[in-house]
Design a protein around this motif. Structure first.
Motif, PDB file in Angstrom:
ATOM      1  N   TYR A  75      44.380  27.032  42.037  1.00 22.98           N
ATOM      2  CA  TYR A  75      43.649  28.090  41.331  1.00 22.98           C
ATOM      3  C   TYR A  75      44.586  28.740  40.319  1.00 22.98           C
ATOM      4  O   TYR A  75      45.761  28.931  40.593  1.00 22.98           O
ATOM      5  N   ARG A  76      44.034  29.079  39.161  1.00 24.04           N
ATOM      6  CA  ARG A  76      44.816  29.713  38.089  1.00 24.04           C
ATOM      7  C   ARG A  76      44.207  31.077  37.769  1.00 24.04           C
ATOM      8  O   ARG A  76      42.992  31.212  37.632  1.00 24.04           O
ATOM      9  N   GLU A 126      49.475  30.946  39.061  1.00 27.05           N
ATOM     10  CA  GLU A 126      48.794  29.806  39.669  1.00 27.05           C
ATOM     11  C   GLU A 126      49.211  29.701  41.127  1.00 27.05           C
ATOM     12  O   GLU A 126      50.356  29.993  41.467  1.00 27.05           O
TER      13      GLU A 126
END
Length: 90
Positions: A70-71, A52
């Motif tokens: 964001y992952r 992440e």
């Protein structure tokens, strides 16, 4: 050309005048959210791409200094999916 089209395929954090991907570097695509279509340089990450990332952006929900989280996709480390926008550190 709109802003979204302009940003697609450019590298996050790179100089605006030369934001193209560079040979010999590894990139992951940011999918969704305010940074959709940008590339994240993941070259030289120890052992694995981070699961992440929280990237500073002025175009997210919280404006200048805010972060877009964001992952990494479990099945595709070359793509990071947008999770949320968060306020920046105070």
């Amino acid at each position: 050309m709109d802003e979204t089209e302009f940003m697609r395929g450019r590298v996050y954090g790179a100089d605006h005048d030369d934001a193209s991907p560079r040979p010999g570097r590894a990139y992951a695509e940011l999918v969704g959210g305010p940074l959709d279509g940008l590339l994240l340089d993941v070259t030289g990450r120890p052992d694995a791409v981070p699961p992440e990332v929280a990237l500073t952006t002025e175009i997210g929900r919280y404006g200048p200094g805010g972060r877009a989280v964001y992952r990494r996709r479990p099945a595709d480390a070359r793509r990071f999916d947008w999770v949320e926008d968060t306020p920046g550190a105070s």
